[in-house]
Design an enzyme around this catalytic site. Structure first.
Site, PDB file in Angstrom:
ATOM      1  N   LYS A   1      -7.300  -5.732   8.509  1.00 29.20           N
ATOM      2  CA  LYS A   1      -6.632  -5.596   9.816  1.00 29.20           C
ATOM      3  C   LYS A   1      -6.849  -4.215  10.428  1.00 29.20           C
ATOM      4  O   LYS A   1      -6.243  -3.881  11.453  1.00 29.20           O
ATOM      5  CB  LYS A   1      -5.142  -5.902   9.684  1.00 29.20           C
ATOM      6  CG  LYS A   1      -4.871  -7.364   9.354  1.00 29.20           C
ATOM      7  CD  LYS A   1      -3.434  -7.757   9.532  1.00 29.20           C
ATOM      8  CE  LYS A   1      -3.187  -9.168   9.043  1.00 29.20           C
ATOM      9  NZ  LYS A   1      -3.284  -9.292   7.565  1.00 29.20           N
TER      10      LYS A   1
ATOM     11  N   TRP B   1      -1.049  -2.736  13.007  1.00 27.77           N
ATOM     12  CA  TRP B   1      -1.405  -2.844  11.598  1.00 27.77           C
ATOM     13  C   TRP B   1      -2.880  -3.170  11.527  1.00 27.77           C
ATOM     14  O   TRP B   1      -3.274  -4.206  12.011  1.00 27.77           O
ATOM     15  CB  TRP B   1      -0.578  -3.931  10.904  1.00 27.77           C
ATOM     16  CG  TRP B   1      -0.728  -3.856   9.411  1.00 27.77           C
ATOM     17  CD1 TRP B   1      -1.433  -4.703   8.609  1.00 27.77           C
ATOM     18  CD2 TRP B   1      -0.164  -2.866   8.562  1.00 27.77           C
ATOM     19  NE1 TRP B   1      -1.342  -4.301   7.310  1.00 27.77           N
ATOM     20  CE2 TRP B   1      -0.574  -3.173   7.249  1.00 27.77           C
ATOM     21  CE3 TRP B   1       0.634  -1.729   8.782  1.00 27.77           C
ATOM     22  CZ2 TRP B   1      -0.204  -2.395   6.149  1.00 27.77           C
ATOM     23  CZ3 TRP B   1       0.995  -0.964   7.683  1.00 27.77           C
ATOM     24  CH2 TRP B   1       0.577  -1.307   6.391  1.00 27.77           C
TER      25      TRP B   1
ATOM     26  N   ASN C   1      10.327  -1.264   3.622  1.00 28.48           N
ATOM     27  CA  ASN C   1       9.451  -2.136   4.404  1.00 28.48           C
ATOM     28  C   ASN C   1       9.639  -3.584   3.986  1.00 28.48           C
ATOM     29  O   ASN C   1       9.449  -3.927   2.807  1.00 28.48           O
ATOM     30  CB  ASN C   1       7.983  -1.759   4.199  1.00 28.48           C
ATOM     31  CG  ASN C   1       7.060  -2.681   4.999  1.00 28.48           C
ATOM     32  OD1 ASN C   1       6.991  -2.577   6.225  1.00 28.48           O
ATOM     33  ND2 ASN C   1       6.380  -3.600   4.329  1.00 28.48           N
ATOM     34  N   GLU C   2      10.001  -4.403   4.944  1.00 30.84           N
ATOM     35  CA  GLU C   2      10.085  -5.854   4.783  1.00 30.84           C
ATOM     36  C   GLU C   2      10.854  -6.306   3.543  1.00 30.84           C
ATOM     37  O   GLU C   2      10.377  -7.169   2.789  1.00 30.84           O
ATOM     38  CB  GLU C   2       8.687  -6.471   4.790  1.00 30.84           C
ATOM     39  CG  GLU C   2       7.972  -6.292   6.111  1.00 30.84           C
ATOM     40  CD  GLU C   2       6.747  -7.185   6.247  1.00 30.84           C
ATOM     41  OE1 GLU C   2       6.293  -7.753   5.243  1.00 30.84           O
ATOM     42  OE2 GLU C   2       6.265  -7.318   7.370  1.00 30.84           O
TER      43      GLU C   2
ATOM     44  N   ASN D   1       7.923  -6.135  12.134  1.00 31.52           N
ATOM     45  CA  ASN D   1       6.533  -6.495  11.841  1.00 31.52           C
ATOM     46  C   ASN D   1       6.357  -7.958  12.220  1.00 31.52           C
ATOM     47  O   ASN D   1       7.051  -8.815  11.663  1.00 31.52           O
ATOM     48  CB  ASN D   1       6.228  -6.351  10.348  1.00 31.52           C
ATOM     49  CG  ASN D   1       6.284  -4.901   9.878  1.00 31.52           C
ATOM     50  OD1 ASN D   1       6.368  -3.983  10.684  1.00 31.52           O
ATOM     51  ND2 ASN D   1       6.236  -4.699   8.571  1.00 31.52           N
TER      52      ASN D   1
ATOM     53  N   ASP E   1       1.149  -5.454  -0.438  1.00 28.85           N
ATOM     54  CA  ASP E   1      -0.212  -5.817  -0.062  1.00 28.85           C
ATOM     55  C   ASP E   1      -1.121  -4.587   0.005  1.00 28.85           C
ATOM     56  O   ASP E   1      -1.767  -4.338   1.015  1.00 28.85           O
ATOM     57  CB  ASP E   1      -0.139  -6.535   1.296  1.00 28.85           C
ATOM     58  CG  ASP E   1      -1.489  -7.035   1.782  1.00 28.85           C
ATOM     59  OD1 ASP E   1      -2.262  -7.537   0.962  1.00 28.85           O
ATOM     60  OD2 ASP E   1      -1.766  -6.905   2.996  1.00 28.85           O
TER      61      ASP E   1
ATOM     62  N   TYR F   1      -0.400 -15.145  10.996  1.00 27.95           N
ATOM     63  CA  TYR F   1       0.203 -15.995   9.959  1.00 27.95           C
ATOM     64  C   TYR F   1       0.980 -17.162  10.578  1.00 27.95           C
ATOM     65  O   TYR F   1       1.195 -18.184   9.940  1.00 27.95           O
ATOM     66  CB  TYR F   1       1.133 -15.177   9.065  1.00 27.95           C
ATOM     67  CG  TYR F   1       0.427 -14.087   8.285  1.00 27.95           C
ATOM     68  CD1 TYR F   1      -0.615 -14.401   7.417  1.00 27.95           C
ATOM     69  CD2 TYR F   1       0.789 -12.746   8.421  1.00 27.95           C
ATOM     70  CE1 TYR F   1      -1.270 -13.418   6.704  1.00 27.95           C
ATOM     71  CE2 TYR F   1       0.138 -11.758   7.713  1.00 27.95           C
ATOM     72  CZ  TYR F   1      -0.896 -12.090   6.845  1.00 27.95           C
ATOM     73  OH  TYR F   1      -1.544 -11.107   6.149  1.00 27.95           O
TER      74      TYR F   1
HETATM   75  C1  GCB Z   1       2.980  -7.067   6.218  1.00 24.82           C
HETATM   76  C2  GCB Z   1       3.130  -5.920   5.291  1.00 24.82           C
HETATM   77  C3  GCB Z   1       1.835  -5.167   5.093  1.00 24.82           C
HETATM   78  C4  GCB Z   1       0.682  -6.151   4.955  1.00 24.82           C
HETATM   79  C5  GCB Z   1       0.582  -6.948   6.237  1.00 24.82           C
HETATM   80  C6  GCB Z   1      -0.559  -7.969   6.214  1.00 24.82           C
HETATM   81  O1  GCB Z   1       3.909  -7.583   6.761  1.00 24.82           O
HETATM   82  O2  GCB Z   1       4.149  -5.023   5.687  1.00 24.82           O
HETATM   83  O3  GCB Z   1       1.957  -4.352   3.958  1.00 24.82           O
HETATM   84  O4  GCB Z   1      -0.521  -5.527   4.659  1.00 24.82           O
HETATM   85  O5  GCB Z   1       1.777  -7.638   6.436  1.00 24.82           O
HETATM   86  O6  GCB Z   1      -1.645  -7.651   6.646  1.00 24.82           O
HETATM   87  O7  GCB Z   1      -0.344  -9.077   5.746  1.00 24.82           O
END
Ligand code: GCB
Length: 603
Positions: A567, A548, A411-412, A465, A160, A471
């Site tokens: 964000k 974030w 990451n994730e 995260n 993203d 979400y």
């Molecule tokens: C996440 C990702 C990050 C995204 C964020 C989002 O889990 O690690 O890269 O930017 O969510 O804002 O959706």
């Protein structure tokens, strides 16, 4: 790989500035063999995407070419001459005149070429660097290129943030002696009031090694001879979060009593350890406050910029934060040096982002889309090899930074599917073999809670995260609080390891307000963060919170993001949203207390 520096035996010429620039349209073969036929110029360092108004440049998929003339300083006769590229995103190839001298995969780590035999002191040469922005299922990060029936190539990726490309970091011409210091490794420890500096030096050629440790007042506090050894510093000044102290290890290569090379290595004396549910720096519990960041700004894209560097750290200090994660790739070395100097703690992450077919082509799929593939559907041994290379490259580059307290190897990623444990176990082992002194982690995705995740057992620290209130439970902060706490208690019970919330946050349009719990408003962002903080303060093994994101940043276009991810606690041009003031109040209160332990009510 050592950062190039100017010393009594080494010189450095910056090759930053305007280069000739051309997009590879396939019409010219071997563009490095002559002058690029182009009217375009592009600055280095900068991503090229947002510089030009022509959409075919911004959306180009494939090679672009940078070219300039370089004059070797006339005093460099007899020296080795090195071209050093701090990063070429994602695949770089370097030509000196007609000759290929280096090729490198991986967009966020440096590489170099010894070009001595191809150039002459005092003379000019043509330097051409090709950069390819294509990601494949085997690259880190992965992506897919599709060639449409009209011949147009398009690229999709599963992370993203915008796939900025080009030469976003510095390019150097460096000199060094033939016999030289090739690598330095320092590991520090604390023995009462004494600082212990274990050093190892690799030398190219036949030379003796001498080292001297110099304090910030320029005084020698310890010295030794030999390619490895242990220095003891009485009453050592420790490198502390928020109170950095840096020694300098002057390393000399000596031949027949004469110094043929010298290299200064920064040293911060500190220890890092995980102890049960606590994260210790210098033996004291440490609680992370701060952000997941990005290298991102208008026009420059991911181009490194010292003004943004200084300003971002000013804002980190202003808000009372003590740390950040290099989400989702290694940052410029200037950033790591600055964090060392200013006592900011860093979780250092590889570029392994988007290794998750369950998220598919973006977070949108996580909300109920088509991302239902298993890890093995596409990610295999070739990606694992690339991943190994990324871990090696990151640790080789950043191992001596006191600011780095933990490696994050991904990451994730998908950690739910069969085979993910066998993919990740050797990668954890590799990181630990390369650096036995720092904890190793990965960042867990919301779809892999404690009873589902197959990989958390390998991590020293649980980095999570979570997007309850966004979400999931969007707009319902009561449900968000309940579900967040339930999940954290589940992790605590199952693992008892220290936990850091490495992402939590809400998209927020600066200037958008409401008296109700209205997603996208400044109030909602602040309130949602507050919900998380209440929960963190109740859970004993929470050792950190990184919101974030530090600032709004650009993503690929589409209907899910409006001019990028919003964000940020700061806007893309670094103006504070309401949440910034709320975070400042909380983190300033937490700061100085060297936090943790006392803060927690027993659960
Ligand atoms: C996440 C990702 C990050 C995204 C964020 C989002 O889990 O690690 O890269 O930017 O969510 O804002 O959706």
């Amino acid at each position: 790989m050592l950062t190039p520096k100017i010393t009594a035996t080494r010189e450095l010429v910056s090759l930053n500035g305007l280069w000739d620039f051309a997009v590879d349209d396939g019409k010219v073969t071997a563009p490095w063999t002559g002058r690029l036929g182009t009217r375009l110029q592009a600055p280095v360092p900068a991503s090229y995407n947002d510089l030009f108004t022509d959409p075919s440049i911004r959306d180009h998929v494939g090679w672009v070419w940078y070219q300039r003339t370089v004059r070797v300083p006339r005093g460099w006769a007899g020296e080795r001459v090195i071209v050093r590229v701090d990063a070429a995103t994602h695949h770089g190839v370097v030509y000196v005149n007609d000759q290929k001298v280096a090729e490198h995969e991986g967009g966020y780590l440096p590489f170099e070429a010894d070009v001595t035999d191809l150039v002459d002191a005092g003379a000019e040469f043509r330097l051409t660097i090709g950069v390819d922005n294509r990601l494949t299922p085997d690259t880190i990060p992965p992506g897919t290129v599709t060639v449409r029936s009209d011949g147009r190539a398009t690229q999709t990726y599963m992370h993203d943030f915008y796939n900025y490309a080009g030469l976003a970091r510095s390019v150097w011409l460096a000199s060094r002696p033939a016999v030289h210091v090739a690598d330095v490794t320092v590991v520090t420890d604390i023995d009462g009031a004494t600082g212990v500096v274990d050093y190892r030096v690799a030398v190219e050629g036949d030379a003796d090694v001498r080292v001297r440790l110099i304090d910030e007042d320029g005084r020698e506090v310890a010295a030794s001879a030999g390619a490895s050894g242990v220095l003891r510093v009485a009453d050592a000044h420790l490198w502390q979060p928020g109170a950095a102290y840096l020694y300098r290890l002057d390393v000399e290569a000596v031949v027949d009593g004469a110094v043929v090379d010298e290299y200064p290595q920064t040293v911060g004396i500190r220890t890092v350890a995980v102890d049960g549910g606590r994260f210790l720096i210098n033996g004291a519990p440490f609680y992370f406050t701060g952000f997941g960041k990005h290298e991102d700004s208008a026009v420059r894209g991911k181009g490194h910029d010292d003004a943004y560097l200084v300003h971002d750290f000013q804002l980190i200090e202003w808000i009372g934060a003590n740390s950040f994660r290099t989400s989702h790739y290694p940052y410029a070395e200037e950033v790591m040096d600055f964090a060392d100097r200013h006592g900011i703690v860093v979780i250092d992450e590889t570029a392994a982002v988007g290794l998750n077919k369950k998220i598919g082509g973006g977070i949108a799929d996580m909300l109920g889309g088509a991302g239902d593939k298993d890890f093995a559907d596409g990610f295999g041994p070739a990606m694992q090899d690339a991943h190994r290379r990324e871990i090696r490259g990151l640790i080789a580059r950043d191992k001596n930074h006191p600011c780095v307290v933990m490696w994050s190897i991904a990451n994730e990623p998908d950690t739910m599917s069969e085979g993910t444990d066998t993919y990740f176990e050797p990668l954890f082992a590799l990181a630990r073999e390369l650096d036995p002194t720092r904890p190793v982690t990965f960042v867990n995705v919301m779809m892999a809670p404690p009873n589902v995740c197959r990989v958390s057992k390998f991590a020293d620290v649980l980095c999570l995260n979570r997007y309850y209130g966004w979400y999931v439970d969007g707009g319902d902060l009561v449900a968000a609080e309940e579900h967040l706490e339930q999940e954290l208690r589940g992790w605590e019970q199952m693992y008892g390891k220290p936990m850091i919330m490495t992402e939590y946050g809400a998209d927020t349009i600066a200037g958008y307000h409401s008296v109700w719990d209205q997603p996208w408003t400044e109030e909602y962002q602040a309130k949602m963060l507050d919900v998380y903080h209440r929960v963190f303060d109740r859970v004993e093994t929470m050792v950190g919170e990184q919101v974030w994101n530090f600032a709004d940043f650009q993503t690929s276009s589409g209907f899910f993001r409006v001019d990028g991810n919003k964000k940020g606690v700061f806007t893309r041009d670094r103006k504070p949203k309401a949440a910034a003031h709320a975070l400042r109040a909380r983190w300033t209160a937490l700061k100085g207390a060297r936090i943790d332990a006392d803060r927690k009510e027993p659960s």
